[in-house]
Design an enzyme around this catalytic site. Structure first.
Site, PDB file in Angstrom:
ATOM      1  N   TYR A   1      -2.350  -1.296  10.399  1.00  0.00           N
ATOM      2  CA  TYR A   1      -2.389  -1.558   8.960  1.00  0.00           C
ATOM      3  C   TYR A   1      -1.097  -1.100   8.292  1.00  0.00           C
ATOM      4  O   TYR A   1      -0.498  -1.832   7.486  1.00  0.00           O
ATOM      5  CB  TYR A   1      -3.587  -0.841   8.348  1.00  0.00           C
ATOM      6  CG  TYR A   1      -3.705  -0.983   6.848  1.00  0.00           C
ATOM      7  CD1 TYR A   1      -4.274  -2.114   6.284  1.00  0.00           C
ATOM      8  CD2 TYR A   1      -3.251   0.027   5.995  1.00  0.00           C
ATOM      9  CE1 TYR A   1      -4.395  -2.248   4.905  1.00  0.00           C
ATOM     10  CE2 TYR A   1      -3.372  -0.096   4.620  1.00  0.00           C
ATOM     11  CZ  TYR A   1      -3.946  -1.232   4.078  1.00  0.00           C
ATOM     12  OH  TYR A   1      -4.043  -1.349   2.713  1.00  0.00           O
TER      13      TYR A   1
ATOM     14  N   SER B   1       0.858  -1.185   0.000  1.00  0.00           N
ATOM     15  CA  SER B   1       0.000   0.000   0.000  1.00  0.00           C
ATOM     16  C   SER B   1       0.889   1.228   0.000  1.00  0.00           C
ATOM     17  O   SER B   1       2.057   1.159   0.394  1.00  0.00           O
ATOM     18  CB  SER B   1      -0.889   0.000   1.250  1.00  0.00           C
ATOM     19  OG  SER B   1      -1.564   1.237   1.411  1.00  0.00           O
TER      20      SER B   1
END
Length: 307
Positions: A196, A183
């Site tokens: 995350y 990401s």
């Protein structure tokens, strides 16, 4: 006298190594510029056995459909049996080849069992796409211990278990592709996503470590590793994304993201999933000094707000 000669020799050798480094940097930079102007040709995916985790929804579903349209034989893995089956059936309706297996990819024993079924029913996977992920959006202190463990189990450990299953067959065959969905949050962290972000940094570290290990002494040049760094993708994971300049870095659709991922796989390139294909993004987050980067991020005012 001999000692002086040896010292001079070492300094000369050091200067030669430094000059070689500078020359290599220049060549690699020019090569990168040329690759941007004239991209590498797209490799065929026909006949490849492609395993996609998280295939029942979002990016995973789009990846499965698009790999199949390019001739890949797609193995769909997802913990949600119903949506995973829907992806398989949609591929079959379009005339593609697909199989669906229910699998909690964070469970090592379940991964081993399902991969054994894949080998028996489909064959040896040649393209592994570690896509499955979860993204709770809230302040760090509101995450329970079980939630943190679950985020790492799905977002990180699943990569380890799947790579451990299929890398040996890649090494034996002398070829194969591993795709990992990290990401932008694995390059530059943001608030309300601390666990995350940690998992996506971990995925980046795993892939970079594997790359170095496999390229050492050119031992396995035909095993390709592709890391993917999506920006905010419209899959429902980020409920309240905040973007100050949406025209510069817009939300990506799952279909757009999947197309960019597959193009990167076919060209053997790292992927930053921004629809404008902002190739400067990777430079900005990796090459800029940290404090300058922080100031740039403050100006951009982009992140994820609390649910």
């Amino acid at each position: 006298m001999l000692e002086i000669i040896m010292i001079v020799y070492q300094y000369v050798l050091l200067l030669c190594d430094f000059a070689a480094l500078l020359w290599r940097c220049v060549v690699l930079t020019l090569t990168a510029v040329w690759r941007t102007i004239s991209p590498a040709p797209l490799a065929s995916l026909a006949g490849e056995i492609v395993l996609v985790t998280g295939a029942g929804h979002g990016i995973g579903r789009e990846l499965s459909l698009q790999f199949a349209r390019l001739g890949g034989r797609v193995v769909c893995l997802d913990v949600n049996e119903a949506t995973n089956r829907n992806t398989k059936e949609d591929i079959l309706r379009e005339g593609g080849s697909a199989w669906a297996f229910k699998c909690d990819v964070g469970n090592r024993d379940e991964v081993k069992s399902v991969c054994a079924k894949v080998r028996q029913e489909v064959g040896e996977v040649t393209v592994l796409v570690n896509n499955a992920g979860i993204m709770p959006c809230k302040p760090f202190l509101r995450h329970t211990a079980d939630e943190v463990i679950d985020v790492f189990r799905v977002n990180v450990f699943a990569h380890f278990w799947l790579v451990q299953e299929w890398l040996p067959s890649f090494l034996e065959a002398g070829r194969g592709t591993i795709v990992a969905l990290s990401s932008i949050a694995g390059l530059v962290a943001t608030s309300n996503l601390a666990p995350y972000c940690a998992t996506k940094f971990a995925v980046r570290g795993l892939m970079e470590g594997l790359t170095e290990e496999l390229r050492y002494a050119k031992r396995h040049p035909n095993i390709q590793l592709t890391s993917v760094y999506p920006f905010v993708v419209d899959t429902g994971l980020a409920q309240r994304p905040r973007i100050r300049f949406p025209s510069l870095n817009p939300v990506t659709s799952a279909s757009q993201c999947a197309a960019l991922v597959i193009e990167g796989v076919r060209r053997g390139e790292e992927v930053i999933c921004i629809p404008t294909k902002d190739y400067y993004g990777h430079w900005l987050v990796n090459a800029m000094p940290r404090e300058v980067r922080k100031a740039f991020l403050d100006f951009m005012d982009t992140g994820v707000d609390e649910d």
